[in-house]
Write an enzyme that holds these catalytic residues in place. Structure first.
Site, PDB file in Angstrom:
ATOM      1  N   ASP A 108      -4.078  -2.759   3.828  1.00  0.00           N
ATOM      2  CA  ASP A 108      -4.338  -1.944   2.637  1.00  0.00           C
ATOM      3  C   ASP A 108      -5.420  -0.913   2.875  1.00  0.00           C
ATOM      4  O   ASP A 108      -5.493   0.093   2.171  1.00  0.00           O
ATOM      5  CB  ASP A 108      -4.723  -2.846   1.462  1.00  0.00           C
ATOM      6  CG  ASP A 108      -3.478  -3.517   0.913  1.00  0.00           C
ATOM      7  OD1 ASP A 108      -2.991  -4.468   1.567  1.00  0.00           O
ATOM      8  OD2 ASP A 108      -2.957  -3.058  -0.111  1.00  0.00           O
TER       9      ASP A 108
ATOM     10  N   ALA B   5       0.802  -1.233   0.000  1.00  0.00           N
ATOM     11  CA  ALA B   5       0.000   0.000   0.000  1.00  0.00           C
ATOM     12  C   ALA B   5       0.840   1.291   0.000  1.00  0.00           C
ATOM     13  O   ALA B   5       0.643   2.147  -0.866  1.00  0.00           O
ATOM     14  CB  ALA B   5      -0.973  -0.045   1.176  1.00  0.00           C
TER      15      ALA B   5
ATOM     16  N   LYS C 296      -3.659  -8.670   2.767  1.00  0.00           N
ATOM     17  CA  LYS C 296      -3.468  -9.795   1.849  1.00  0.00           C
ATOM     18  C   LYS C 296      -4.298 -11.006   2.247  1.00  0.00           C
ATOM     19  O   LYS C 296      -4.403 -11.342   3.429  1.00  0.00           O
ATOM     20  CB  LYS C 296      -1.976 -10.139   1.817  1.00  0.00           C
ATOM     21  CG  LYS C 296      -1.565 -11.281   0.930  1.00  0.00           C
ATOM     22  CD  LYS C 296      -2.036 -11.149  -0.504  1.00  0.00           C
ATOM     23  CE  LYS C 296      -1.680  -9.823  -1.141  1.00  0.00           C
ATOM     24  NZ  LYS C 296      -2.388  -9.612  -2.439  1.00  0.00           N
TER      25      LYS C 296
END
Ligand code: MRU
Length: 366
Positions: free
Chosen positions: A246, A57, A257
């Site tokens: 993220d 990110a 993830k």
């Protein structure tokens, strides 16, 4: 004879000396080839983000900042209105490269504010300001990660076993990483952590990137398959889980993830705290809960054949391949930011973190 360069001696993301190209390590080639790419056009940058040649990110945010600056430099107009139109087109285009990491739109919005708040300046000067802003995004990322590292380190003790998933390392940021920042700082201070890196199917960011950058930097890291976290936790080898993210929703649900939520559920069962390391640029107060986070779907080939010598699944098989999952806030022991450690109830603690950030920014402007 010149000494072999370590992977962390390279910048994850940078501008070249002439300010004419975005320079990245092609992360799809690691650990075997350290191939450096020079990207000049919007299309090349979009593709590099989409293909995960640059990923993680914060690194995506930095790449987008430099990317939109390079695009702005290429517009041949002196009219502000025309410039703004082209800028917004490029911004929307780059923003469409990946949907889940909020750092992408965060960085692009930040760059757009430079344009809209200086409408009275000549376009040439606006471009100069965009250059400064993109460099500032990167510099701040370094300091942010270091501070996350300090807060993270306060949660563990020397000799601890730590587990991480995917790569929230230096390769995903400008320096230190987020989840790895406490590991690197602890290493410098003789903490002797024992680190487990999940391999992270299907794209193996844990095996190819985290295991590589930690080992290459001298840390004690052991690679495990994604389905081994319960096994190492049951043995009592893991004292804490540190992962990146993220997008954190306002209620503390955190997208990271795919597989992170599995680790978190297992950790809860074995009483191992899960710490989400999140720069405030990853906290999205406009997204109320994890339900509203847009989860990227990736091509089936990543599951069926990528990284294998030959295909490992029957032709025609249906594949579900979400790139991220959402870890529910009740599985998260704390969210570690550059402005401190947030704990449940997150709707309140994250507001407090964002308030601290605003205050710090106001002070900086004075
Ligand atoms: O698909 P990727 O490799 O970009 O996914 C990366 C992650 O999930 C990271 O944990 C996250 O972006 C945080 S990076 C500091």
């Amino acid at each position: 004879m010149s000494e072999k360069k370590h992977i962390l001696d390279y910048d994850t993301v940078a501008l070249d000396d002439e300010d004419s190209a975005l320079v990245i390590i092609d992360q799809t080639q690691l650990p075997y080839n350290t191939e450096i790419l020079h990207l000049k056009t919007q299309e090349e940058i979009w593709e590099a983000i989409y293909k995960l040649q640059v990923r993680g990110a914060p690194a995506i945010g930095v790449a987008a900042g430099y990317g939109i600056y390079l695009a702005a430099k290429s517009f041949s107009t002196e009219s502000y209105d025309e410039f703004l139109l082209l800028f917004r087109k490029a911004k929307d285009y780059l923003n469409s490269s990946r949907p889940t990491a909020v750092n992408l739109s965060w960085a692009l919005n930040r760059m757009e504010r430079v344009v809209t708040s200086h409408k009275d300046l000549p376009v040439k000067e606006i471009i100069e300001l965009l250059h400064k802003e993109s460099a500032a995004i990167q510099e701040e990322d370094i300091e942010t990660c270091r501070r996350i590292g300090e807060y993270g380190l306060s949660l563990v003790k020397p000799g601890d076993g730590l587990l991480t998933h995917c790569n929230a390392g230096q390769l995903a940021t400008s320096k230190y990483g987020t989840a790895t920042a406490p590991m690197y700082l602890g290493y410098e201070r003789g903490y002797n952590f024992h680190i487990f890196a999940d391999e992270t199917r299907p794209l193996l960011q844990g095996a190819r990137l985290t295991a590589y950058e930690l080992m290459d930097s001298g840390l004690d890291v052991t690679l495990i398959c994604d389905n081994m976290s319960a096994s190492v936790m049951k043995k009592g080898w893991v004292n804490a889980v540190f992962v990146g993210c993220d997008r954190v929703a306002a209620n503390g649900d955190a997208a990271n993830k795919i597989g992170t939520s599995v680790v978190a559920a297992v950790a809860k069962y074995y009483n191992v705290p899960v710490y989400i390391c999140a720069p405030t640029s990853t906290i999205d107060m406009n997204t109320p809960t994890g339900e509203q986070i847009n989860i990227e779907q990736r091509p089936a080939e990543e599951v069926t054949e990528m990284w294998y010598k030959r295909r490992m699944a029957p032709e025609g098989i249906k594949v579900y391949n979400p790139a991220f999952d959402v870890t529910d806030n009740n599985l998260i022991a704390a969210i570690v930011t550059e402005y401190g450690i947030a704990r449940a109830p997150y709707t309140q603690s994250l507001k407090e973190i964002m308030r601290k950030k605003e205050e710090a920014e106001k002070l900086k402007q004075k």
